[in-house]
Write an enzyme that holds these catalytic residues in place. Structure first.
Site, short mmCIF file in Angstrom:
data_model
loop_
_atom_site.label_atom_id
_atom_site.label_comp_id
_atom_site.label_asym_id
_atom_site.label_seq_id
_atom_site.Cartn_x
_atom_site.Cartn_y
_atom_site.Cartn_z
CB SER A 145 -5.42 2.61 12.78
OG SER A 145 -4.57 1.91 11.65
CG ASP B 169 -0.95 -3.67 15.47
OD1 ASP B 169 -0.73 -3.40 14.16
OD2 ASP B 169 -1.32 -2.59 16.22
CG HIS C 10 -4.15 -2.70 13.48
ND1 HIS C 10 -3.45 -1.85 14.00
CD2 HIS C 10 -4.79 -2.13 12.47
CE1 HIS C 10 -3.59 -0.58 13.61
NE2 HIS C 10 -4.54 -0.72 12.51
#
Length: 368
Positions: free
Chosen positions: A140, A310, A340
């Site tokens: 991320s 995501d 995610h």
């Protein structure tokens, strides 16, 4: 616009992550993996050492930068994943503690992670690590920092280059928040501020850049009006061209971007966006924040994970496409039913994370 209450959201998000993570602790006596704290040139890290590989020569290393939107997160959340990499693959593993926003504003997180990686590469032998077999990784927001750090390392003379970079569902640019995956998330969830979407990302970005929630910035970035049309049409931003994203990733909810400025509402919004762009363009184009805008030639073997559920999916796809154009060896693994953050979830609760880990471990065994 009622954008996300950052303090409430981050507190709840962190609580959810910790509920799925193993209990953070130092390694118990008799464990194969020793977990403790150390420092790389003054930067705190959490290290994982495989006791069984103590006298078996030099080993590879996996340096990890955690996610959390720059405002939340900790290496301890990833104990399960990082311990397995250490135990099953024999890697020396280190996860970097970097300053979180708002106290740690851009580029402090990047600076601290780069400082730690530089020191480690120069001193790898102290950890029985082969300096030519070091992987830099992150997920991320940590994937963004990792990608930016790798670019900096590859442009730093007289140090060993990373062997590979592993980027897990990374955010890699903040110039276009209307990619197909952003659009799909918006179509599914609307303008709700309590989920991971364009509003959440804009809020976190504001806190990271400025140390506060700047409503003008958040509203413009969320609306995707912060970059003028003429800039979107420029050669430099062709790296973000939606035509680079395969048709199968677009679906019925996708709408091509309108960058011709042919309606009054858009003209007004983009006129306001021009002023913001003049203030923020150097930040938004900086490779330390948007590695998709950086120097991609000569980067190491790259492994990118993307997920079907995501909003950041297309950042990873665009990075892979542009890396391949630059002659970089790329492995792209897409998991259409995954979401995610999934890789930290134990297989007993989220079975599909097992496949993702298995594929990653195969790459780490064969390519490093």
């Amino acid at each position: 616009m009622g954008y996300v209450n950052r303090r409430c959201f981050t507190s709840n998000y962190y609580t959810v992550l910790m509920s799925f993570a193993p209990n953070p602790r130092e390694s118990p006596a008799g464990s194969d993996v020793a977990i403790d704290a150390t420092e790389f040139d003054g930067v705190k890290v959490r290290q994982y050492r495989n006791r069984r590989f103590k006298d078996q020569g030099l080993r590879p290393a996996f340096i990890f930068i955690h996610g959390g939107g720059y405002v939340v997160g900790s290496p301890v959340i990833y104990d399960g994943l990082l311990t397995k990499i250490c135990r099953e693959l024999g890697y020396y593993v280190a996860a970097i503690h970097y300053p979180l926003a708002p106290e740690g504003k851009f580029p402090e997180a990047f600076d601290e992670c780069l400082k730690a990686c530089l020191w480690f590469l120069r001193n790898a032998s102290e950890f029985s690590v082969d300096q030519d077999r070091v992987v830099i990784s992150g997920d991320s927001a940590g994937g963004q920092i990792a990608a930016s750090v790798v670019q900096a390392l590859c442009n730093t003379p007289s140090i060993p280059r990373p062997k590979a970079q592993v980027l897990m569902y990374p955010c890699l640019q903040f110039l276009d928040l209307r990619t197909p995956s952003y659009q799909r998330t918006r179509w599914l969830h609307g303008e709700q501020p309590g989920i991971l979407n364009h509003i959440t990302m804009s809020t976190f970005l504001s806190v990271y850049l400025f140390g506060e929630e700047d409503s003008r910035f958040i509203e413009a970035v969320s609306a995707n009006t912060h970059v003028p049309d003429e800039v979107r049409r420029s050669e430099r931003l062709k790296r973000l061209d939606h035509d680079l994203i395969p048709r199968e990733f677009k679906g019925p909810t996708y709408r091509p971007p309108n960058i011709n400025g042919n309606n009054n509402k858009m003209n007004t919004e983009h006129h306001l966006g021009n002023a913001l762009w003049s203030e923020c363009k150097d930040l938004l184009l900086d490779y330390r924040l948007s590695p998709l805008m950086g120097d991609l030639e000569g980067l190491p073997n790259t492994y990118v994970i993307t997920c079907g559920v995501d909003f950041l999916r297309d950042d990873g796809i665009l990075y892979c496409q542009n890396l391949e154009k630059a002659g970089v060896k790329v492995t792209h693994k897409h998991y259409i039913e995954s979401f995610h953050g999934i890789i930290i979830f134990p297989r007993t609760r989220i079975p599909s994370s097992t496949v993702m880990r298995k594929d990653l471990f195969t790459f780490l065994r064969q390519e490093v």
